[in-house]
Each structure stands twice: as C-alpha cells, then as structure tokens.
Design a protein around this motif. Structure first.
Motif, PDB file in Angstrom:
ATOM      1  N   TYR A   1       4.742  68.088  70.294  1.00 29.95           N
ATOM      2  CA  TYR A   1       4.207  67.515  69.136  1.00 29.95           C
ATOM      3  C   TYR A   1       3.327  68.545  69.077  1.00 29.95           C
ATOM      4  N   GLU A   2       3.714  69.202  67.649  1.00 27.56           N
ATOM      5  CA  GLU A   2       2.862  70.006  66.734  1.00 27.56           C
ATOM      6  C   GLU A   2       2.589  70.105  65.329  1.00 27.56           C
ATOM      7  N   ILE A   3       1.894  70.064  64.888  1.00 26.84           N
ATOM      8  CA  ILE A   3       1.024  69.835  63.589  1.00 26.84           C
ATOM      9  C   ILE A   3       0.840  71.186  63.242  1.00 26.84           C
ATOM     10  N   TYR A   4       1.014  71.078  61.679  1.00 28.12           N
ATOM     11  CA  TYR A   4       1.044  72.037  60.883  1.00 28.12           C
ATOM     12  C   TYR A   4       0.137  72.347  60.141  1.00 28.12           C
ATOM     13  N   THR A   5      -0.855  72.137  59.707  1.00 25.21           N
ATOM     14  CA  THR A   5      -1.484  71.551  58.443  1.00 25.21           C
ATOM     15  C   THR A   5      -1.339  72.856  57.861  1.00 25.21           C
ATOM     16  N   PRO A   6      -1.312  73.210  55.991  1.00 25.77           N
ATOM     17  CA  PRO A   6      -0.788  73.591  54.886  1.00 25.77           C
ATOM     18  C   PRO A   6      -1.972  74.656  54.870  1.00 25.77           C
ATOM     19  N   SER A   7      -2.620  75.743  54.606  1.00 26.66           N
ATOM     20  CA  SER A   7      -3.294  76.599  54.004  1.00 26.66           C
ATOM     21  C   SER A   7      -3.896  76.548  52.339  1.00 26.66           C
TER      22      SER A   7
ATOM     23  N   ILE B   1      27.716  62.745  46.783  1.00 29.35           N
ATOM     24  CA  ILE B   1      26.448  63.506  46.277  1.00 29.35           C
ATOM     25  C   ILE B   1      26.698  64.362  45.209  1.00 29.35           C
ATOM     26  N   ALA B   2      25.978  63.992  44.243  1.00 30.98           N
ATOM     27  CA  ALA B   2      26.296  64.230  42.472  1.00 30.98           C
ATOM     28  C   ALA B   2      25.156  66.532  43.090  1.00 30.98           C
ATOM     29  N   TYR B   3      24.265  66.351  43.255  1.00 32.02           N
ATOM     30  CA  TYR B   3      23.921  67.492  43.667  1.00 32.02           C
ATOM     31  C   TYR B   3      22.716  67.683  44.822  1.00 32.02           C
ATOM     32  N   THR B   4      22.429  68.809  44.682  1.00 32.64           N
ATOM     33  CA  THR B   4      21.089  68.660  46.064  1.00 32.64           C
ATOM     34  C   THR B   4      19.794  69.781  45.360  1.00 32.64           C
ATOM     35  N   ALA B   5      18.581  69.669  45.255  1.00 30.13           N
ATOM     36  CA  ALA B   5      17.753  69.608  44.576  1.00 30.13           C
ATOM     37  C   ALA B   5      17.077  70.365  45.106  1.00 30.13           C
ATOM     38  N   PHE B   6      16.103  71.671  45.192  1.00 33.79           N
ATOM     39  CA  PHE B   6      15.225  72.414  46.317  1.00 33.79           C
ATOM     40  C   PHE B   6      13.593  72.401  45.759  1.00 33.79           C
ATOM     41  N   VAL B   7      13.050  71.643  45.462  1.00 35.02           N
ATOM     42  CA  VAL B   7      12.052  71.935  45.286  1.00 35.02           C
ATOM     43  C   VAL B   7      10.942  72.680  45.990  1.00 35.02           C
ATOM     44  N   ASN B   8      10.363  73.735  45.655  1.00 31.67           N
ATOM     45  CA  ASN B   8       9.302  74.657  46.161  1.00 31.67           C
ATOM     46  C   ASN B   8       7.251  73.548  45.906  1.00 31.67           C
ATOM     47  N   ALA B   9       7.172  73.443  47.074  1.00 32.72           N
ATOM     48  CA  ALA B   9       5.660  72.400  47.877  1.00 32.72           C
ATOM     49  C   ALA B   9       4.975  72.906  46.583  1.00 32.72           C
ATOM     50  N   ARG B  10       5.198  74.439  46.280  1.00 35.22           N
ATOM     51  CA  ARG B  10       3.481  75.064  46.175  1.00 35.22           C
ATOM     52  C   ARG B  10       3.884  75.222  44.641  1.00 35.22           C
ATOM     53  N   SER B  11       4.700  75.784  44.561  1.00 32.63           N
ATOM     54  CA  SER B  11       4.644  76.264  42.610  1.00 32.63           C
ATOM     55  C   SER B  11       6.040  75.402  41.590  1.00 32.63           C
ATOM     56  N   THR B  12       6.096  74.144  42.387  1.00 28.93           N
ATOM     57  CA  THR B  12       6.955  73.185  41.952  1.00 28.93           C
ATOM     58  C   THR B  12       8.043  73.566  41.318  1.00 28.93           C
TER      59      THR B  12
END
Length: 499
Positions: free
Chosen positions: A356-362, A415-426
């Motif tokens: 197990y590893e845990i990543y905590t965003p800064s 699958i209609a399409y795939t969306a990638f959403v930036n977790a910081r900038s949206t």
C-alpha cells in the motif's frame, strides 16, 4: 430406537461432510465470530442460576434471550474494534508516495465493465450458454474483461459444463471480442458436480473467504484464479477477527487445483502479469482508515476522517484496477468525511504484492464525483437523458492528475467519447477514438477539432459507416465529418462518398 438415532446421526454427518461447501457461509461466519462461545457461556451461566428459582422451562428461555442480547451487543462492539484495528494497522504499514505512477499508454482502460458485458452478450453465438462474471485478466500483455461461458437454462445447468472464456479487449473502444472454446471439468456456472466452487471448498482451504473468480488464458489453456483472505484473531478486549491476504487458488481446465501462497502465486507462470491481491480486501482496508483517530472520533468531531468516494460505475465501484508504468495497481480515491468532495488522498495498492502507498496532494484538487459534473458542464450539447458519465478513474500524464471519465449511452451499447478532466485546473479534454486516448496518455498533442469544425462531443457526423457482424452487432463505427470522404474498395471497383 437408539441404534436408529445413531445411524441417522452418522448419515447426517456424512452428508454434511460431503456437502460442506454448501455450509461454508454458516461455518465461516461462526468461525470468524469468536464472541459466540462467550455469549453462549454467559447465557448458560445465567440460565443455570435462574434454574434454581424459576424451573427449567423459564430458565431456558432466559438463557436464550441473554445469549441473543449479548451476541448482538458483542458483535456490534467487535465490529467497531475490528474496523479500528484494521484501519490503524493499514496506516502503520502504508508507504508514503511523493507522486503517482504514470499511466501506461499502451494499456489504456477504455471500455467500462457495463459496456464490456454488453459487447460480450451481443457477440455471443452459443444458444445453450450465457456469460457470467466480469473481471479483468491479462493475455499476452493486453488487459481484457473476462467472462465465463456458463450453461444457460435448467437442463443445461445440470447437463453441461463451462464451455469456454469470453474476452473483451478493454483497451479498444470498439467491440473486440475473442472467445476461447473448450469445456472445463470444474468451471463457473454449472451444477455442483461440475462447479469450481464446490471442488475448491473440498480440495483447497475451507476456512477462508474467497473473492470472485476471474478467467486466465495462458498459452491457449483456460484457468480459473480465485484470490482469498483468511482471518487473523484478536482476543482483547473482546475476541474478534480481521482479514488478511491468504493466497490464490488456481484451477486448470482438467479440474486440478493448486492452493498458492502469495509468493507462490507471483512466481507461477500462469499468473504472470495478473492481479493477485483481493479486490474486496483493498476496499475494506482503505475504508477502515476512517478509524485512524479512533472510534470515538468517528462519532464526534470526525477529525481527519475519510470516506471512499462514491462514483458512477453501473455495478462497478472503487477500487479501479489501472495499468501503470510500474505495473497493475488498484487505485482508490478518498474524500473528506461529509459533504466535501475534494480529493483528500489517493491510495494505490500493488495488485501483485499487496503493498500500500498513500499519496496526499500538496494542493487542492477536486475528487472523482466532481469530475463528472465538469464533464456534464463541458459537453452542453450532449443529451444527458440518453448518456451518462461512468467510472471516473485517476490517471497521471506528465505528472498531472486527470480523471478519465467515459461517457456511455444509457443502454451501455458502446463508448460515446472519453473525457480527461484536469484535477487542478478543471480543464476538460474530450477525445473520440482509442488512438486519441493513447495519444493523450502519452502526453502527445491531441487534435480536438479544426477551426471550422466543432470539437468531439459537440459535432455531428455527416456520414456514419458501421461494420456489422452477421448477428447484427456493430463491430466498428467510422464517423465522417465536414469535407472528408469515404472510399469503399470491393474487388477492382472503387466507390467514393463525400462527407
């Protein structure tokens, strides 16, 4: 009469021993609930005391009542104790990650479980069989959704065996389905005398909890792999158990059963590249870390408490298995307890070693649930009464965390399409094809539409070309836009259509 009673008891014991797989749920439940003898002892003692004053009938009722009350109360308390022990032990053993592993662009997770099941059913050409299961396997380095070809109908249930394995390529957006045919002596789906589970409980470890099986095709041979957990006993302040990884049972097409330890499973040639760590144990251990500050905290201030983020998945929930450059990993995104939907932590579990590893965003990042909202906002022309976002999985591209969300029709037909959403900038990046998904994961520029053409998801094709199987299943779809043309070649004749 006494002789007949003895004979009946012996017959019942023989039948119970032979059909012990059917009794496993009850036996294992009693085995992993060690407060039962304690509750029984308290009930017997109080019944014995009451017998002196109230007689055998009333004292017996009192004993049963006390047993039930003590058992229910003890199970409630030991459930909390087990959760706290499991959560704190997980926190003590987990490693800290400074970053998340980059996603392997050669093994993108494109097809959702619901869509894969639809693909597998639509291409099925065996009237006496149906698909059963649905789990991830790896064949020749490519991840697939795997299903057992199980008997369909009452007559076939008793007379036939598992007839093969159906594999759906999860890295290709269109229906890429392969069926490996061949009866398994002990398989998934048939009656108990041909069933892997009945044989497994009789020949492998009995007092363990088995995960769902998944199919493995190795060098043309079919196998069934079943990870399992075993209980670890704790005796203070009350007796209770917590689960730990026990190993993997492997069953070949001839019904031979191997009970492998975790180390043996990793070294077994059939299980190379396969996930081995139990899925349910991953979710259970991560969820239990909500007790990291103690039981009282979870009922009062909720300081630093987490919860596994609920996500839309059509029968498929976290953890999600992703293929990274470091190998297969379970990934679990957790949110703060309550109404907050930000990303508090990302847990990764090596699917082969169980580390197990845990990543905590800064910095502040939004979570999986919010990612689907941004997908809806970005695609304003999508009819959300007919489509839905599904299975938001975290992927890492050039050190940036994205939520990969698949948009699928309500009937899971593709699958209609795939969306990638930036977790910081949206920022939302929509891609339409498998090649575009792979390019995005590689960090390559992805064309999302020309100046005179709307972006994917907002544009309407002028021509749609479908390659259709004899049974009517759409195997592949080609969309033609703007001034593009389609060239059809048949023999020496060429026809061209303009878009």
């Amino acid at each position: 009469m006494a002789g007949a009673a003895v004979v009946s008891a012996v017959v019942l014991l023989v039948l119970a021993w032979y059909f012990r797989p059917w009794l496993h749920t009850t036996v294992y439940g009693v085995y992993t609930t060690p407060v039962i003898p304690l509750a029984a002892a308290i009930g017997l003692v109080l019944a014995g005391v009451a017998r002196r004053y109230l007689g055998p009938f009333v004292s017996g009722q009192i004993g049963v009542f006390v047993f039930i009350v003590v058992l229910v109360a003890s199970v409630s308390v030991t459930g909390l104790l087990a959760g706290e022990e499991l959560g704190k032990a997980t926190m003590e053993s987990v490693g800290t990650a400074s970053s998340l592993s980059e996603t392997d662009p050669g093994k993108p997770r494109v097809v959702t479980k619901a869509v894969a099941s639809r693909y597998a059913s639509n291409t099925l050409n065996f009237p006496q069989y149906r698909i059963e299961g649905g789990d991830i396997t790896v064949r020749d380095g490519t991840p697939y959704w795997s299903y057992a070809l199980a008997p369909d109908g009452a007559f076939n249930y008793y007379t036939k065996r598992q007839h093969g394995t159906v594999l759906v390529d999860m890295t290709r957006q269109n229906a890429e389905v392969d069926t490996v045919v061949g009866d398994l002596k002990k398989g998934v789906g048939p009656a108990f005398y041909n069933n892997y589970r009945f044989a497994m409980f009789k020949q492998a470890n009995y007092l363990v909890a088995y995960d769902d099986p998944f199919m493995v095709v190795h060098e043309g041979d079919q196998h069934i792999a079943v990870p399992y957990t075993k209980p670890e006993f704790h005796w203070f302040p009350l007796p209770y158990t917590t689960p730990e990884w026990g190993g993997v049972v492997l069953i070949d097409s001839d019904g031979r059963i191997e009970d492998l330890s975790p180390t043996e499973a990793r070294e077994h040639p059939v299980l190379q590249d396969q996930k081995l760590y139990p899925f349910e144990l991953t979710r259970q251990k991560v969820a239990a870390t909500k007790y990291r500050n103690g039981i009282v905290n979870t009922f009062t201030s909720h300081e630093d408490e987490i919860e596994v983020a609920p996500v839309p998945g059509e029968g498929n929930d976290q953890p999600f298995l992703v293929f990274t450059e470091d190998g297969p990993e379970y990934v679990v995104a957790v949110e703060p307890y309550g109404q907050a939907q930000g990303l508090k932590e990302v847990w990764t579990v090596d699917a082969r070693t169980g580390e197990y590893e845990i990543y905590t965003p800064s910095r502040s990042l939004f979570g999986a649930r919010k990612a689907t909202d941004y997908v809806r906002q970005a695609a304003r022309t999508t009819d959300w009464n007919r489509f839905r976002p599904s299975e938001p999985i975290p992927v890492v591209v050039d050190g940036q965390l994205y939520w990969q969300v698949r948009v699928v029709p309500s009937d899971s037909s593709g699958i209609a399409y795939t969306a990638f959403v930036n977790a910081r900038s949206t920022d939302v990046h929509e891609v339409s094809t498998t090649a575009e998904v792979a390019a995005f994961l590689r960090g390559d520029p992805v064309a999302t539409g020309r100046d005179d053409e709307p972006a994917p998801g907002d544009r309407t094709p002028t021509i749609v070309v479908q390659r259709v199987a004899p049974n009517g299943t759409v195997i592949e779809t080609l969309e033609v836009y703007g001034n593009e043309t389609v060239r059809v070649v048949q023999g020496n004749t060429t026809a061209t259509a303009s878009g």
